[in-house]
Design a protein around this motif. Structure first.
Motif, PDB file in Angstrom:
ATOM      1  N   GLU A  38       0.812  -1.215   0.000  1.00  0.00           N
ATOM      2  CA  GLU A  38       0.000   0.000   0.000  1.00  0.00           C
ATOM      3  C   GLU A  38       0.845   1.264   0.000  1.00  0.00           C
ATOM      4  N   TRP A  44       2.389   2.541  -6.887  1.00  0.00           N
ATOM      5  CA  TRP A  44       1.314   3.518  -7.063  1.00  0.00           C
ATOM      6  C   TRP A  44       1.417   4.202  -8.421  1.00  0.00           C
ATOM      7  N   THR A  48      -1.251   3.924 -11.419  1.00  0.00           N
ATOM      8  CA  THR A  48      -1.872   5.121 -11.980  1.00  0.00           C
ATOM      9  C   THR A  48      -1.755   5.140 -13.503  1.00  0.00           C
TER      10      THR A  48
END
Length: 102
Positions: A38, A44, A48
């Motif tokens: 996370e 991330w 994205t």
């Protein structure tokens, strides 16, 4: 036509590499440190980059395809798009001549 084929091929290549990198990084992190999934900045960023293509694959998918399989479907669709763009670019290069294609 050549510019369109090259742009389409480039977008497909970037998305394919982002999906592949996301899968590899997530698998590696799951094995080494599952709690870091996370909070990983690179995961991330790759997620994205992939999200629009995975969402589009979800729109195209039938209702019985599970949400967890959408990234795999996006990868397969992008691979088909890349192959089609490569064929289109090859046809355009043969039409205008190889000297102008570089």
């Amino acid at each position: 036509m050549l510019l369109f084929a090259s742009a389409l091929k480039l977008i497909a290549e970037l998305a394919l590499l982002a999906l592949l990198g996301r899968w590899l990084l997530a698998a590696w992190l799951r094995r080494l440190a599952p709690q870091a999934l996370e909070s990983n900045l690179f995961l991330w960023l790759l997620d994205t980059l992939c999200r629009p293509f995975v969402t589009a694959a979800g729109w195209l998918a039938p209702r019985w395809v599970l949400r967890e399989h959408w990234p795999l479907l996006a990868f397969c669709l992008l691979l088909g798009l890349w192959l089609a763009a490569t064929w289109l670019k090859l046809q355009a290069c043969l039409e205008v001549g190889m000297d102008q294609c570089r």
